[in-house]
Design an enzyme around this catalytic site. Sequence first.
Site, mmCIF file in Angstrom:
data_model
loop_
_atom_site.group_PDB
_atom_site.id
_atom_site.type_symbol
_atom_site.label_atom_id
_atom_site.label_comp_id
_atom_site.label_asym_id
_atom_site.label_seq_id
_atom_site.Cartn_x
_atom_site.Cartn_y
_atom_site.Cartn_z
ATOM 1 C CG ASP A 122 5.765 -6.939 -3.184
ATOM 2 O OD1 ASP A 122 5.630 -5.929 -2.471
ATOM 3 O OD2 ASP A 122 5.080 -7.965 -3.060
ATOM 4 N NE ARG A 157 -4.038 1.759 -0.035
ATOM 5 C CZ ARG A 157 -4.720 1.965 -1.142
ATOM 6 N NH1 ARG A 157 -4.501 1.203 -2.202
ATOM 7 N NH2 ARG A 157 -5.620 2.911 -1.213
ATOM 8 C CB CYS A 173 0.535 8.622 8.578
ATOM 9 S SG CYS A 173 -0.365 7.369 9.531
ATOM 10 C CB THR A 204 -3.845 0.122 8.138
ATOM 11 O OG1 THR A 204 -3.541 -0.653 9.306
ATOM 12 C CG2 THR A 204 -3.911 1.597 8.512
#
Length: 361
Positions: free
Chosen positions: A39, A13, A167, A198
Amino acid sequence: MAPIKVGINGFGRIGRMVFQSMCEDNVLGTELDVVAVVDMSTDAEYFAYQMKFDTVHGRPKYTVEVAKSSPSAKKPDVLVVNGHRILCVKADRNPADLPWGKLGVDYVIESTGLFTDKAKAEGHVKGGAKKVVISAPASGGAKTIVMGVNQHEYNPATHHVVSNASCTTNCLAPIVHVLTKENFGIETGLMTTIHSYTATQKTVDGVSIKDWRGGRAAAVNIIPSTTGAAKAVGMVIPSTKGKLTGMSFRVPTPDVSVVDLTFRATRDTSIQEIDAALKKASQTYMKGILGFTDEELVSSDFINDARSSIYDSKATLQNNLPGEKRFFKVVSWYDNEWGYSHRVVDLVRFMGAKDRSSSKL
């Protein structure tokens, strides 16, 4: 001047949001050249699908195509975004074994959530990268930078692994920075973040041995949780160290969160004076980082807002006894995905400029 070569370790994400922020800011291929994303999968077609279609943020404004790195590749393993080629690399448990040196990568954006300890993140440097930016709070002595607050503390000679904090810290720290800079001061404070769910949470009740409540279904519950975001502000604003703490409530929204800070100032003041200081800061030295709104807005109005923190002047409160003028509540919104990802990009750009001016790149 040639773009700084960047690798993204972890294309989940936040990794994708960081990459998309580069595209939206038009720095891909000009200031920053993303040469590889790492990834567990190297399926470029799937990555392209994820970038083209996003439930929260919608369709991109740029072109996304795929290609093969060589004729022998069984499936497309290269993303082509606005004509820029990005190789998809298989993840490795040891960052030192990733081919950063071979690919000429200068900066690695560490967004797996696995290598947040400084020593572990330094594996990327052993793999050939020059600097690492962790898109999460870090441990082990990594320097924490919050853009707009303490970026001036970055030292190219000694800070090889840097954390962009969380954040929530990126939302809270700008508010606290203005309150301290403008001499309101903070004697003590309690923060609550009302935080969207999340990817780490569960869609239905599931197993969560370390955090029982965290294992409950995210989309139908308000879930109390812990956060180190308030305490982390003390790392970037030392005068507040030990004065702030807080908690989180995870709520059934997919994006956008809000910080509620209740604090006691070190001098007498008023809501009007606090409003004026934050509004002025949002238009001057904190422009682009701190926003200001006096409209009747709700969470979805802040989706795709690239600022770290948007102060809601409609929500400010005071609760002072006769003769007192020091007890206040301030509220600030943040797109916990989009705003944060833009700060990661800003941090890489800032470090790159500093490194080049000091000949570290």
